[in-house]
Design an enzyme around this catalytic site. Structure first.
Site: not given
Ligand code: NAD
Length: 500
Positions: A388, A179, A235-236, A231-232, A253, A287
């Site tokens: 962040e 996804k 959400v993680g 992701g964030s 991550e 990130c």
């Molecule tokens: P996000 O957490 O909003 O979304 C990430 C993914 O999770 C998307 O595909 C989203 O649709 C999905 N998602 C949302 N809610 C969910 C749920 N309840 N269950 C499962 N999946 C769900 O993050 P974003 O805005 O897409 O990306 C930015 C973030 O990603 C920043 O915090 C950045 O630091 C982080 N990031 C981290 C790394 C790393 O390697 N540490 C790399 C790139 C980005």
């Protein structure tokens, strides 16, 4: 663009491009010009995820038995196809993600590097062979795949991040439900198309587009064995909690608040170059972005003057324009976050030495543009220095010593990347040892990881796993220890040692 020329893209399930059971779609628009409608994608639901998981579970039965070198041959073919299509894929990516062409070329290149590198593991995937403590007995360990993997990715590296996860998952013999972020589905689709054309069998890779309604069942379904999420941190945490009842292997991550430390003996010109690239590359939406710069008081003014002058001069615009040095924020939501934090910084008493406003009118009228912003004389306790922002905002913080710089560096909840500028080898090694992050640089900014070393962070950035390098195999395989007793009699480990 005429509506009739807009393509409606579909999910990819069990080797076919199919519409969502929801009957709903969403639009993908260019963040530099929201009049530019790139395509329409499926706004999927639980029923689509259920079909995709079923297809992946079924396909796993055969894919796990395909010899790893054969699986790798398909991946090598995919890498070559990515090379051929790099320019088109980079252009598609700039159009949907916003970052400048040179950076989207780099994003596709990272997927190429990762695919070639990990495909090589098809002929390695080393285990251990060790002597047994008993006679006529053989002992070894082998990697085994786990099954269906849920891959959930963000929008800032729309092809690189999916490749970091999917290629190791595949070479190990797992199958995938993927996804991507709804902000960058075209790059995801380009990547999946290449894998398919390269010969990945049906059901092995499935893609379902949509938001949390898709992501949530991917983290709870009993048939899924691994969840790899980037992701964030917010959400993680949800993903971790959702996956816990079924004891999935969860790889997270998440966010970052990375630090560059500039010592009084640093090459300041080099440090300014690094902070500019680290802070404003990808409009600060990495990130690993260098969102905090801690500078020794002896060189503080000199650094600030040069850094602010250079930040002010950055050319902001459409990433497809070769003159552009910094593109837009990826979405209105992201831009609003940036603007909210700029206000928070001002309310906290930080001083914006340059920037601080949204860019509007003219070429900026239809996009999510923000000025490169440098807050100076920031106190490390301020929210702009701890949280962040994920935008073109850098906080410069004065310090009196290396020890203080390290304490500031470690004083946040994240632990992804850090860097030091110094000519003193002792200081460099001390900082390398004492800064608690997953990545560390000397005389380079906080961005610039290469695919053959582990990538990931500590504390609230990650949960102990790493992507890239050989470490990626640990997420997508499990160890099986194998003992072969060819003595023809019962031999008891730890007990029969006297008779040996
Ligand atoms: P996000 O957490 O909003 O979304 C990430 C993914 O999770 C998307 O595909 C989203 O649709 C999905 N998602 C949302 N809610 C969910 C749920 N309840 N269950 C499962 N999946 C769900 O993050 P974003 O805005 O897409 O990306 C930015 C973030 O990603 C920043 O915090 C950045 O630091 C982080 N990031 C981290 C790394 C790393 O390697 N540490 C790399 C790139 C980005």
């Amino acid at each position: 663009m005429a509506v009739s020329s807009i393509t409606t893209h579909r999910n990819f399930i069990n080797g076919e491009w199919v519409a969502s059971a929801s009957g709903k779609t969403f639009e993908n628009r260019n963040p530099a010009n929201t009049d530019d409608l790139i395509g329409v994608f499926q706004d999927s639901n639980t029923a689509d995820v259920d079909r995709a998981i079923a297809a992946a579970e079924h396909a796993y039965e055969d894919w796990r038995l395909v010899p790893a070198p054969k699986r790798a041959e398909i991946l090598f073919r995919a890498a070559a196809m990515l090379v051929e299509r790099k320019e088109q894929f980079a252009r598609d990516m700039t159009r949907e993600m916003g970052k400048v062409l040179n950076e989207t070329r780099g994003d596709v290149q990272e997927a190429i590097d990762m695919t070639y590198y990990i495909a090589g593991e098809g002929r390695r995937m080393f285990g251990q062979t060790v002597p047994s403590e008993l006679r006529n007995k053989f002992a070894m360990s082998v990697r085994q795949p786990l099954g269906v993997c849920s891959i959930i990715t963000p929008w800032n590296f729309p092809m690189a991040i999916p490749s970091w996860k999917m290629i190791p998952a595949l070479v190990c013999g797992n199958t995938i439900v993927f996804k991507p972020s709804s902000n960058t589905p075209l790059s995801a689709l380009n990547f999946v198309s290449v894998l398919t054309e390269a010969g990945i069998p049906k059901g092995v890779v499935n893609m379902v587009t949509g938001d949390a309604e898709v992501g949530t069942p991917m983290t709870t379904d009993e048939r899924v064995k691994v969840v790899s999420f980037t992701g964030s941190t917010r959400v993680g945490r949800l993903v971790n909690q959702a996956a816990a009842p079924t004891f999935k292997k969860v790889h997270l991550e998440m966010g970052g608040k990375n630090v560059v430390m500039i010592m009084d003996d640093a090459n300041l010109e080099l440090a300014v170059d690094g902070c500019l690239w680290g802070g404003f590359g990808t409009s600060g939406q990495r990130c690993t972005a260098a969102s905090r710069v801690v500078v020794h008081e002896k060189v503080y003014r000199k650094f600030v003057d040069a850094f602010v002058t250079r930040a002010k001069a950055l050319v902001v615009g459409d990433g497809l324009d070769p003159k552009t040095e910094m593109g837009p924020s990826n979405s209105d939501t992201q831009l609003q976050t940036v603007m909210r934090y700029v206000k928070i910084g001002q309310d906290e008493g930080a001083k914006a030495a340059t920037g601080g406003r949204r860019l509007e009118g003219g070429a900026y009228a239809k996009g999510h543009f923000h000025e490169p912003t440098v807050f100076v004389d920031v106190d490390a306790k301020m929210r702009i220095a701890r949280e962040e922002i994920f935008g073109p905002v850098v906080s410069v913080i004065p310090c009196k010593s290396l020890e203080e710089a390290i304490a500031i560096g470690n004083g946040v909840e994240y632990g992804l990347s850090a860097s030091i500028y110094t000519q003193d080898i002792n200081r460099a090694f001390q900082a390398m040892r004492d800064v608690y992050t997953g990545i560390f640089y000397v005389n380079a900014p906080t961005i610039g990881a290469e695919v053959h070393l582990p990538f990931g962070g500590t504390k609230h950035t990650g949960n102990g796993h790493r992507e890239a390098g050989i470490a990626a195999l640990e997420v997508f395989s499990e160890w099986k220890s194998v003992y072969i007793d060819f003595s023809g009699k019962l031999q008891r480990a730890q007990i029969d040692v006297e008779q040996v």
